[in-house]
Scaffold this active site. Sequence first.
Site, mmCIF file in Angstrom:
data_model
loop_
_atom_site.group_PDB
_atom_site.id
_atom_site.type_symbol
_atom_site.label_atom_id
_atom_site.label_comp_id
_atom_site.label_asym_id
_atom_site.label_seq_id
_atom_site.Cartn_x
_atom_site.Cartn_y
_atom_site.Cartn_z
ATOM 1 C CE LYS A 92 -82.349 34.911 66.251
ATOM 2 N NZ LYS A 92 -81.599 34.507 65.030
ATOM 3 C CD GLN A 113 -79.579 41.849 64.279
ATOM 4 O OE1 GLN A 113 -79.157 42.041 63.140
ATOM 5 N NE2 GLN A 113 -80.826 41.503 64.537
ATOM 6 C CE LYS A 116 -82.167 45.427 63.115
ATOM 7 N NZ LYS A 116 -82.069 44.844 61.754
ATOM 8 C CE LYS A 128 -76.508 40.735 59.632
ATOM 9 N NZ LYS A 128 -77.965 40.961 59.654
ATOM 10 N N GLY A 167 -80.810 34.226 58.596
ATOM 11 C CA GLY A 167 -80.498 34.677 57.235
ATOM 12 C C GLY A 167 -80.293 36.178 57.152
ATOM 13 C CG ASP A 168 -78.534 40.224 56.310
ATOM 14 O OD1 ASP A 168 -79.404 40.887 56.884
ATOM 15 O OD2 ASP A 168 -77.641 40.766 55.608
ATOM 16 C CB THR A 212 -88.039 41.499 57.668
ATOM 17 O OG1 THR A 212 -87.379 40.456 58.366
ATOM 18 C CG2 THR A 212 -87.244 42.781 57.799
ATOM 19 C CB SER A 381 -85.470 35.230 64.581
ATOM 20 O OG SER A 381 -85.258 35.119 63.203
HETATM 21 P P1 NDP Z 1 -82.008 39.443 49.857
HETATM 22 O O1 NDP Z 1 -80.694 38.850 49.544
HETATM 23 O O2 NDP Z 1 -83.199 38.582 49.904
HETATM 24 O O3 NDP Z 1 -82.314 40.660 48.852
HETATM 25 C C1 NDP Z 1 -81.468 41.748 48.735
HETATM 26 C C2 NDP Z 1 -82.006 42.679 47.662
HETATM 27 O O4 NDP Z 1 -81.259 43.887 47.667
HETATM 28 C C3 NDP Z 1 -81.886 42.112 46.261
HETATM 29 O O5 NDP Z 1 -82.904 42.645 45.469
HETATM 30 C C4 NDP Z 1 -80.515 42.640 45.820
HETATM 31 O O6 NDP Z 1 -80.363 42.738 44.401
HETATM 32 C C5 NDP Z 1 -80.525 44.020 46.422
HETATM 33 N N1 NDP Z 1 -79.149 44.476 46.754
HETATM 34 C C6 NDP Z 1 -78.211 43.806 47.468
HETATM 35 N N2 NDP Z 1 -77.083 44.536 47.562
HETATM 36 C C7 NDP Z 1 -77.323 45.677 46.893
HETATM 37 C C8 NDP Z 1 -76.559 46.840 46.633
HETATM 38 N N3 NDP Z 1 -75.298 46.956 47.078
HETATM 39 N N4 NDP Z 1 -77.150 47.834 45.913
HETATM 40 C C9 NDP Z 1 -78.429 47.709 45.485
HETATM 41 N N5 NDP Z 1 -79.192 46.631 45.701
HETATM 42 C C10 NDP Z 1 -78.650 45.635 46.381
HETATM 43 O O7 NDP Z 1 -81.798 40.207 51.282
HETATM 44 P P2 NDP Z 1 -82.886 40.635 52.339
HETATM 45 O O8 NDP Z 1 -84.126 41.069 51.645
HETATM 46 O O9 NDP Z 1 -82.945 39.588 53.371
HETATM 47 O O10 NDP Z 1 -82.172 41.901 53.028
HETATM 48 C C11 NDP Z 1 -82.320 43.233 52.529
HETATM 49 C C12 NDP Z 1 -81.915 44.219 53.603
HETATM 50 O O11 NDP Z 1 -82.749 44.044 54.763
HETATM 51 C C13 NDP Z 1 -80.486 44.108 54.121
HETATM 52 O O12 NDP Z 1 -80.009 45.385 54.496
HETATM 53 C C14 NDP Z 1 -80.641 43.246 55.375
HETATM 54 O O13 NDP Z 1 -79.583 43.422 56.291
HETATM 55 C C15 NDP Z 1 -81.934 43.813 55.916
HETATM 56 N N6 NDP Z 1 -82.665 42.959 56.846
HETATM 57 C C16 NDP Z 1 -83.061 41.687 56.485
HETATM 58 C C17 NDP Z 1 -83.794 40.933 57.358
HETATM 59 C C18 NDP Z 1 -84.355 39.600 56.987
HETATM 60 O O14 NDP Z 1 -85.147 39.058 57.771
HETATM 61 N N7 NDP Z 1 -84.042 39.043 55.841
HETATM 62 C C19 NDP Z 1 -84.093 41.410 58.733
HETATM 63 C C20 NDP Z 1 -83.707 42.785 58.961
HETATM 64 C C21 NDP Z 1 -82.991 43.485 58.061
HETATM 65 P P3 NDP Z 1 -79.486 41.623 43.606
HETATM 66 O O15 NDP Z 1 -80.349 40.405 43.607
HETATM 67 O O16 NDP Z 1 -79.277 42.223 42.277
HETATM 68 O O17 NDP Z 1 -78.208 41.450 44.403
#
Ligand code: NDP
Length: 449
Positions: A92, A113, A116, A128, A167-168, A212, A381
């Site tokens: 997952k 993961q 976690k 993943k 998603g991610d 999250t 999830s």
């Molecule tokens: P989104 O795609 O919704 O948002 C990502 C955000 O981070 C955007 O603001 C993006 O900016 C910014 N970003 C992406 N890459 C970079 C980078 N290299 N440097 C700086 N900023 C960056 O993703 P999520 O919010 O879903 O995920 C964010 C984090 O949380 C990730 O690490 C993910 O693995 C983790 N996560 C997510 C979960 C979920 O349920 N969605 C669950 C657990 C963990 P821009 O738009 O400019 O690219």
Amino acid sequence: MYKSEYLNRVYAEVERRDAHEKEFLQAVREVFDSLDLVVDKHPEWESHGLIERFVEPERVVQFRVPWVDDAGVTHVNRGFRVQYNSAIGPYKGGCRFHPSVNLSIMKFLGFEQTLKNSLTTLPMGGGKGGSDFDPKGKSDNEVMRFCQSFMTELYRHIGQFTDVPAGDIGVGAREVAYMYGQYKRIVNRFEGGVITGKGLTFGGSLARTQATGYGLCYFAQEALKNLKNDSFEGKKVIVSGSGNVAQYAAEKCQQLGGTVVAMSDSQGYVYDENGIDLPKLFDIKQKRRARISVYADEVPTAKYVEGCKNIWKVKCDIAMPCASQNEMDEKGALCLIKNGAIAVFEGANMPLTPEAIELVEHSGLIYSPGKASNAGGVATSGLEMTQNSMRLSWTFEEVDEKLQGIMKSIYKACYDASVECGHPGDLMLGANVAGFLKVAEAMLAQGIV
Ligand code: NDP
């Protein structure tokens, strides 16, 4: 490097085989630092080759993803699914669409993961997936064609009892829906439990979108209360990123009495000492899919600064990095410490570099690793899968209440393990040890597989 000769030997072998996979090696080192304190008590781990097996994914699938853009030009992206560990349940973990995606990033995320998911108290293994495809600037039709092509290969490797993606980064409700539509069309079954993060009209769970970010704040609330007899009330908070995790972390933080003074995207950050106006931010990010700089164009009290890493220079009490891996280095950590911050709660996966973690922990700030504090997303999830199996839907309040209970038990598991290891309050140590022990026990019970 480690006290344990066994860990030294396993790490040397991982490094020899995967020398170029820097994110993966970083994640393994971080976990081994913690296991070094407990491995001597478990001689059966070495005799059963347990840690060698734990660091090696059960299966890695890499595939071609061809698709045609609106101008009729063919593109080929690379797709991945890393099926890391199924000792405690089906694989997952989410799918990430971002140009930086490579095997090292997929393996680090799958490895994390596994721990976690073990902490969530639910029966889920670790996996993943993703692609180096960039959804930014693509039309809906292009994103749909890409998702359909991605699923045309992925479908044969997943299933509600095998592997359940979600998603991610770069994969939100739109992408999950396109992938699910293609899966259903190929297998001719409405198998809702095959993917999570679905829309509410076709088997999604209420509160999954928020889970999250909300879960991160519930975890933080528990840690602040337990370790410092404190709360979000009156605190200035930085939430980096402005995607799914950041948006709902900011929302819950403000509901709990904190003021979110800065948020970012990959280009820069906005600062608003009155507190970020979240309905405005949601409109810019969710409806218009625009850059965060637009916020400063439209809100007179806000200022935009180029360069996302500078966000840590803003004075705050609590930092919640919610963007991406290694987004806070030692310079960022030093700014937080100098400005008197009391806590760092990770919303993203591995957002602090090892040097930043060391500084933060040694300066006495509360520090929680993403594998514990962002586990609310995958936990919900898991609740979505439960509802799909039961063929019913819980209310928002029911799911949110279960989420709060899960985040409290994750905090307790981490804290209790930190006490047992003789380092009370070291939540990184506690998360790694508590997460690993459950997986280890299940792996030992199932023999050498
Ligand atoms: P989104 O795609 O919704 O948002 C990502 C955000 O981070 C955007 O603001 C993006 O900016 C910014 N970003 C992406 N890459 C970079 C980078 N290299 N440097 C700086 N900023 C960056 O993703 P999520 O919010 O879903 O995920 C964010 C984090 O949380 C990730 O690490 C993910 O693995 C983790 N996560 C997510 C979960 C979920 O349920 N969605 C669950 C657990 C963990 P821009 O738009 O400019 O690219």
